[in-house]
Design a protein around this motif. Structure first.
Motif, PDB file in Angstrom:
ATOM      1  N   VAL A 227       0.967  -1.392   0.017  1.00  0.00           N
ATOM      2  CA  VAL A 227       0.030   0.073   0.107  1.00  0.00           C
ATOM      3  C   VAL A 227       0.909   1.259  -0.080  1.00  0.00           C
ATOM      4  O   VAL A 227       1.869   1.293   0.765  1.00  0.00           O
TER       5      VAL A 227
ATOM      6  N   ASN B 184      -0.871   4.369  -0.362  1.00  0.00           N
ATOM      7  CA  ASN B 184      -1.790   5.386   0.074  1.00  0.00           C
ATOM      8  C   ASN B 184      -2.510   4.711   1.083  1.00  0.00           C
ATOM      9  O   ASN B 184      -3.686   4.072   0.904  1.00  0.00           O
TER      10      ASN B 184
ATOM     11  N   PHE C 249      -4.799   6.092   3.367  1.00  0.00           N
ATOM     12  CA  PHE C 249      -5.906   6.408   3.460  1.00  0.00           C
ATOM     13  C   PHE C 249      -7.248   5.885   2.695  1.00  0.00           C
ATOM     14  O   PHE C 249      -8.034   5.621   2.759  1.00  0.00           O
ATOM     15  N   HIS C 250      -6.483   5.541   1.340  1.00  0.00           N
ATOM     16  CA  HIS C 250      -7.459   4.828   0.490  1.00  0.00           C
ATOM     17  C   HIS C 250      -7.071   3.503   0.033  1.00  0.00           C
ATOM     18  O   HIS C 250      -7.722   2.899  -0.813  1.00  0.00           O
ATOM     19  N   GLY C 251      -5.834   2.847   0.537  1.00  0.00           N
ATOM     20  CA  GLY C 251      -5.588   1.529   0.495  1.00  0.00           C
ATOM     21  C   GLY C 251      -5.190   1.142  -0.964  1.00  0.00           C
ATOM     22  O   GLY C 251      -5.347   0.212  -1.502  1.00  0.00           O
ATOM     23  N   ILE C 252      -4.759   1.932  -1.675  1.00  0.00           N
ATOM     24  CA  ILE C 252      -3.878   1.640  -3.178  1.00  0.00           C
ATOM     25  C   ILE C 252      -2.704   1.546  -3.240  1.00  0.00           C
ATOM     26  O   ILE C 252      -1.618   1.758  -2.464  1.00  0.00           O
TER      27      ILE C 252
ATOM     28  N   ARG D 130      -4.751   5.822 -13.220  1.00  0.00           N
ATOM     29  CA  ARG D 130      -5.623   5.855 -12.264  1.00  0.00           C
ATOM     30  C   ARG D 130      -5.053   5.030 -10.944  1.00  0.00           C
ATOM     31  O   ARG D 130      -4.068   4.351 -11.023  1.00  0.00           O
ATOM     32  N   PRO D 131      -5.800   5.479  -9.933  1.00  0.00           N
ATOM     33  CA  PRO D 131      -5.253   4.869  -8.623  1.00  0.00           C
ATOM     34  C   PRO D 131      -5.143   3.282  -8.702  1.00  0.00           C
ATOM     35  O   PRO D 131      -6.245   2.801  -9.020  1.00  0.00           O
TER      36      PRO D 131
ATOM     37  N   ARG E 180      -6.154   0.738  -7.271  1.00  0.00           N
ATOM     38  CA  ARG E 180      -7.208   0.015  -6.351  1.00  0.00           C
ATOM     39  C   ARG E 180      -7.638  -1.407  -6.973  1.00  0.00           C
ATOM     40  O   ARG E 180      -7.850  -1.495  -8.159  1.00  0.00           O
TER      41      ARG E 180
END
Length: 155
Positions: free
Chosen positions: A51, A53, A55-58, A110-111, A113
């Motif tokens: 991971v 980030n 905060f967003h788990g990306i 894109r992130p 995810r």
């Protein structure tokens, strides 16, 4: 003795052997899925250690770049096999041992995810000393996360 690696099975075996000897690939969890003269495909399962980030788990951008670089290098190796068939086994092994990244450009679209990320690479050009490869990273839903263009020394 001249022994060309001319069958795809021999090329697959050589790419697998090299791939499995790199501890970083194992550390990241990269797995080799497909090796052909047209493309190489690998995947990476998401795990907490990757991971970038929280905060967003990306997925971390460095992991994305690494995966695109690894799959690109494997594709460059396939291209190098074709160019170095005329060499002896020892000469070919020496040249391929020098395989390395000269330049790598990553476009993060894109992130990152997802739960599973797949990277595929195709050869754009393979010369006597340099190969250029195009790579793409998708998540398990097929969403395009990033693309890369790599230039590899392979001779």
């Amino acid at each position: 003795m001249n022994h060309p690696i001319d069958t795809i099975e021999e090329q697959q075996r050589a790419v697998r052997q090299l791939f499995e000897r790199i501890p970083f690939n194992e550390y990241l969890g990269i797995e080799l899925d497909e090796v052909s003269r047209q493309r190489v495909v690998m995947h990476l399962p998401m795990k907490h250690e990757l991971v970038g980030n929280f905060f967003h788990g990306i997925l971390h951008g460095g992991v994305i770049a690494s995966l695109l670089d690894v799959v690109g290098g494997a594709m460059a190796m396939i291209g190098a096999f074709e160019k170095h068939q005329h060499l002896t086994t020892e000469e070919r092994a020496l040249r391929l041992s020098r395989l390395g990244t000269i330049d790598l450009r990553i476009d993060y679209l894109r992130p990152g995810r997802g739960e599973r990320f797949s990277a595929g690479a195709t050869l754009l050009r393979s010369g006597n000393k340099v190969a250029v490869v195009r790579s793409e990273l998708h998540n398990e839903e097929g969403v395009l996360i990033a693309v890369g263009t790599g230039t590899y020394l392979c001779g």
